[in-house]
Design a protein around this motif. Structure first.
Motif, mmCIF file in Angstrom:
data_model
loop_
_atom_site.group_PDB
_atom_site.id
_atom_site.type_symbol
_atom_site.label_atom_id
_atom_site.label_comp_id
_atom_site.label_asym_id
_atom_site.label_seq_id
_atom_site.Cartn_x
_atom_site.Cartn_y
_atom_site.Cartn_z
ATOM 1 N N SER A 1 0.817 -1.218 0.000
ATOM 2 C CA SER A 1 0.000 0.000 0.000
ATOM 3 C C SER A 1 0.852 1.270 0.000
ATOM 4 C CB SER A 1 -0.928 0.006 1.213
ATOM 5 O OG SER A 1 -0.211 0.266 2.411
ATOM 6 N N LEU A 2 2.152 1.117 0.231
ATOM 7 C CA LEU A 2 3.039 2.280 0.272
ATOM 8 C C LEU A 2 3.382 2.740 -1.149
ATOM 9 C CD1 LEU A 2 5.483 1.204 3.144
ATOM 10 C CD2 LEU A 2 3.352 2.507 3.296
ATOM 11 N N PRO A 3 3.814 3.992 -1.286
ATOM 12 C CA PRO A 3 4.037 4.552 -2.629
ATOM 13 C C PRO A 3 5.392 4.189 -3.242
ATOM 14 C CG PRO A 3 4.422 6.245 -0.989
ATOM 15 C CD PRO A 3 3.919 5.041 -0.234
ATOM 16 N N PHE A 4 5.689 2.880 -3.298
ATOM 17 C CA PHE A 4 6.871 2.452 -4.045
ATOM 18 C C PHE A 4 6.708 2.851 -5.501
ATOM 19 C CE2 PHE A 4 7.087 -0.507 -0.443
ATOM 20 C CZ PHE A 4 8.445 -0.518 -0.166
ATOM 21 N N ALA A 5 7.811 3.199 -6.139
ATOM 22 C CA ALA A 5 7.760 3.550 -7.562
ATOM 23 C C ALA A 5 7.410 2.347 -8.421
ATOM 24 C CB ALA A 5 9.106 4.122 -7.996
ATOM 25 N N LEU A 6 7.774 1.155 -7.941
ATOM 26 C CA LEU A 6 7.553 -0.066 -8.703
ATOM 27 C C LEU A 6 7.339 -1.216 -7.719
ATOM 28 C CD1 LEU A 6 7.596 -1.115 -11.663
ATOM 29 C CD2 LEU A 6 10.036 -1.571 -11.369
ATOM 30 N N LYS A 7 6.327 -2.035 -7.990
ATOM 31 C CA LYS A 7 6.015 -3.177 -7.131
ATOM 32 C C LYS A 7 5.974 -4.431 -7.996
ATOM 33 C CE LYS A 7 3.209 0.057 -4.510
ATOM 34 N NZ LYS A 7 1.849 0.472 -4.099
ATOM 35 N N ILE A 8 6.792 -5.406 -7.631
ATOM 36 C CA ILE A 8 6.965 -6.607 -8.445
ATOM 37 C C ILE A 8 6.740 -7.831 -7.579
ATOM 38 C CG2 ILE A 8 8.638 -7.961 -9.780
ATOM 39 C CD1 ILE A 8 10.007 -5.262 -10.459
ATOM 40 N N ALA A 9 6.019 -8.806 -8.108
ATOM 41 C CA ALA A 9 5.892 -10.106 -7.463
ATOM 42 C C ALA A 9 6.597 -11.142 -8.337
ATOM 43 C CB ALA A 9 4.420 -10.496 -7.285
ATOM 44 N N THR A 10 7.314 -12.052 -7.710
ATOM 45 C CA THR A 10 7.990 -13.110 -8.471
ATOM 46 C C THR A 10 7.308 -14.444 -8.223
ATOM 47 O OG1 THR A 10 9.620 -13.888 -6.831
ATOM 48 C CG2 THR A 10 10.136 -11.855 -8.032
ATOM 49 N N LYS A 11 7.484 -15.346 -9.172
ATOM 50 C CA LYS A 11 6.905 -16.685 -9.078
ATOM 51 C C LYS A 11 7.930 -17.729 -9.507
ATOM 52 C CE LYS A 11 2.805 -17.455 -10.780
ATOM 53 N NZ LYS A 11 1.655 -17.492 -11.721
ATOM 54 N N ASP A 12 8.121 -18.753 -8.665
ATOM 55 C CA ASP A 12 8.756 -19.973 -9.137
ATOM 56 C C ASP A 12 7.819 -20.564 -10.174
ATOM 57 O OD1 ASP A 12 11.252 -20.721 -8.309
ATOM 58 O OD2 ASP A 12 10.605 -22.165 -6.815
ATOM 59 N N PHE A 13 8.347 -20.988 -11.318
ATOM 60 C CA PHE A 13 7.463 -21.417 -12.411
ATOM 61 C C PHE A 13 8.143 -22.541 -13.188
ATOM 62 C CE2 PHE A 13 4.541 -20.249 -16.049
ATOM 63 C CZ PHE A 13 3.373 -20.355 -15.313
ATOM 64 N N HIS A 14 8.191 -23.714 -12.541
ATOM 65 C CA HIS A 14 9.004 -24.814 -13.041
ATOM 66 C C HIS A 14 8.291 -25.701 -14.058
ATOM 67 C CE1 HIS A 14 12.005 -23.932 -10.093
ATOM 68 N NE2 HIS A 14 11.285 -24.316 -9.049
ATOM 69 N N PRO A 15 9.061 -26.259 -15.006
ATOM 70 C CA PRO A 15 8.555 -27.396 -15.781
ATOM 71 C C PRO A 15 8.558 -28.637 -14.892
ATOM 72 C CG PRO A 15 10.834 -26.991 -16.341
ATOM 73 C CD PRO A 15 10.431 -25.880 -15.397
ATOM 74 N N ARG A 16 7.758 -29.630 -15.257
ATOM 75 C CA ARG A 16 7.625 -30.807 -14.402
ATOM 76 C C ARG A 16 8.909 -31.636 -14.337
ATOM 77 N NH1 ARG A 16 3.392 -32.703 -11.812
ATOM 78 N NH2 ARG A 16 1.992 -31.238 -12.852
ATOM 79 N N ASP A 17 9.780 -31.503 -15.318
ATOM 80 C CA ASP A 17 11.025 -32.268 -15.325
ATOM 81 C C ASP A 17 12.206 -31.454 -14.792
ATOM 82 O OD1 ASP A 17 11.051 -30.540 -17.493
ATOM 83 O OD2 ASP A 17 11.811 -32.009 -18.934
ATOM 84 N N HIS A 18 11.931 -30.518 -13.900
ATOM 85 C CA HIS A 18 12.984 -29.634 -13.397
ATOM 86 C C HIS A 18 14.019 -30.409 -12.582
ATOM 87 C CE1 HIS A 18 14.778 -26.187 -11.178
ATOM 88 N NE2 HIS A 18 14.601 -25.603 -12.344
ATOM 89 N N ILE A 19 15.263 -29.973 -12.695
ATOM 90 C CA ILE A 19 16.389 -30.681 -12.073
ATOM 91 C C ILE A 19 16.337 -30.651 -10.543
ATOM 92 C CG2 ILE A 19 17.965 -28.697 -12.000
ATOM 93 C CD1 ILE A 19 20.158 -30.698 -13.016
ATOM 94 N N SER A 20 15.618 -29.706 -9.956
ATOM 95 C CA SER A 20 15.567 -29.598 -8.492
ATOM 96 C C SER A 20 14.583 -30.566 -7.851
ATOM 97 C CB SER A 20 15.186 -28.170 -8.082
ATOM 98 O OG SER A 20 13.816 -27.913 -8.340
ATOM 99 N N PHE A 21 13.779 -31.261 -8.653
ATOM 100 C CA PHE A 21 12.779 -32.172 -8.109
ATOM 101 C C PHE A 21 13.408 -33.529 -7.827
ATOM 102 C CE2 PHE A 21 9.200 -29.909 -10.678
ATOM 103 C CZ PHE A 21 9.339 -28.790 -9.868
ATOM 104 N N ALA A 22 13.282 -33.988 -6.608
ATOM 105 C CA ALA A 22 13.899 -35.256 -6.215
ATOM 106 C C ALA A 22 13.417 -36.418 -7.076
ATOM 107 C CB ALA A 22 13.591 -35.541 -4.744
ATOM 108 N N CYS A 23 12.164 -36.385 -7.482
ATOM 109 C CA CYS A 23 11.601 -37.503 -8.258
ATOM 110 C C CYS A 23 12.240 -37.640 -9.627
ATOM 111 C CB CYS A 23 10.091 -37.346 -8.387
ATOM 112 S SG CYS A 23 9.585 -35.913 -9.373
ATOM 113 N N ASN A 24 12.960 -36.632 -10.078
ATOM 114 C CA ASN A 24 13.623 -36.689 -11.381
ATOM 115 C C ASN A 24 15.053 -37.236 -11.299
ATOM 116 O OD1 ASN A 24 11.402 -35.667 -12.785
ATOM 117 N ND2 ASN A 24 11.985 -33.548 -12.349
#
Length: 228
Positions: free
Chosen positions: A40-63
């Motif tokens: 709600s504060l008057p930042f000049a720019l407000k950004i939200a980030t998202k993890d957005f992985h493919p299902r075969d991502h290297i960080s997934f233990a099942c892979n």
């Protein structure tokens, strides 16, 4: 340069939050009221980030093959796909934040109406990418988001960071923001950690890099309130 602040909200997504998140951070939802207050504060720019992985991502233990495929426990070495002499040691995780799934969605209680841009990360299946700026490889970097360009093009001087998780994506995003030349602030009460016992080490990294941890009543927040 004239003070121009930006607020980066890191990965406040369903899979990182109770009660149903695949990689739920304890208290993850509890930070949303504070984040909304900051939005709600008057930042000049407000950004939200998202993890957005493919299902075969290297960080997934099942892979990965047993026995080195236990979520939260197993560690693997990732080679830079563009330079096999550069490596990264990383932890394996449960499947999380897969593109097109509910787990990848930002929390509905997060006030997205105040967010100017959403930046997606972690889309290259070959590399881990905690930071919202880029993967950790440098020779060369493999995957880079457009976050740095957005901030630089807007003439931002100060980056304020909050979100999930304090000891992974928030930490790496804050450190990269500092590397990019921004004065960087982490709003500690608007983060939660996977491993809270690791936070003293995180804070030492911040101190070394010149990143400052603050609360919402800090003078750096009051400066944003006065920004116009």
């Amino acid at each position: 340069m004239t003070f121009k602040p930006a607020f980066v909200v890191v990965d406040v997504q369903e899979d990182f939050c109770p009660p149903h998140g695949a990689l739920a951070v304890s208290g993850g939802r509890d930070i949303v009221p504070t984040i909304n207050e900051l939005l709600s504060l008057p930042f000049a720019l407000k950004i939200a980030t998202k993890d957005f992985h493919p299902r075969d991502h290297i960080s997934f233990a099942c892979n990965h093959r047993a026995p080195n495929n236990k979520p939260f426990e197993s560690q693997i070495t990732i080679k830079n796909p563009l330079n096999d002499k550069e490596t990264q040691q990383t932890r394996l995780w449960p499947v999380h934040c897969v593109q097109g799934t509910n787990g990848a969605e930002l929390l509905p209680e997060l006030d997205i109406s105040r967010v100017d841009k959403i930046v997606e990360k972690g889309q290259d299946k070959r590399v881990e990418m905690y930071s919202a700026f880029a993967d950790p490889f440098t020779n060369p970097t493999v995957s880079r988001s457009n976050l740095a360009k957005i901030l630089h093009d807007a003439g931002v001087t100060d980056v304020y960071v909050a979100g999930l998780a304090a000891d992974y994506c928030v930490k790496c995003t804050a450190l990269d923001a500092r590397t990019e030349g921004f004065t960087t602030w982490v709003v500690g009460e608007a983060t939660r950690a996977v491993n809270p016992t690791d936070l003293p080490g995180v804070n030492r990294e911040y101190e070394k890099a010149g990143v400052t941890v603050i609360d919402k009543d800090h003078e750096a927040i009051r400066k944003v309130k006065d920004y116009a």
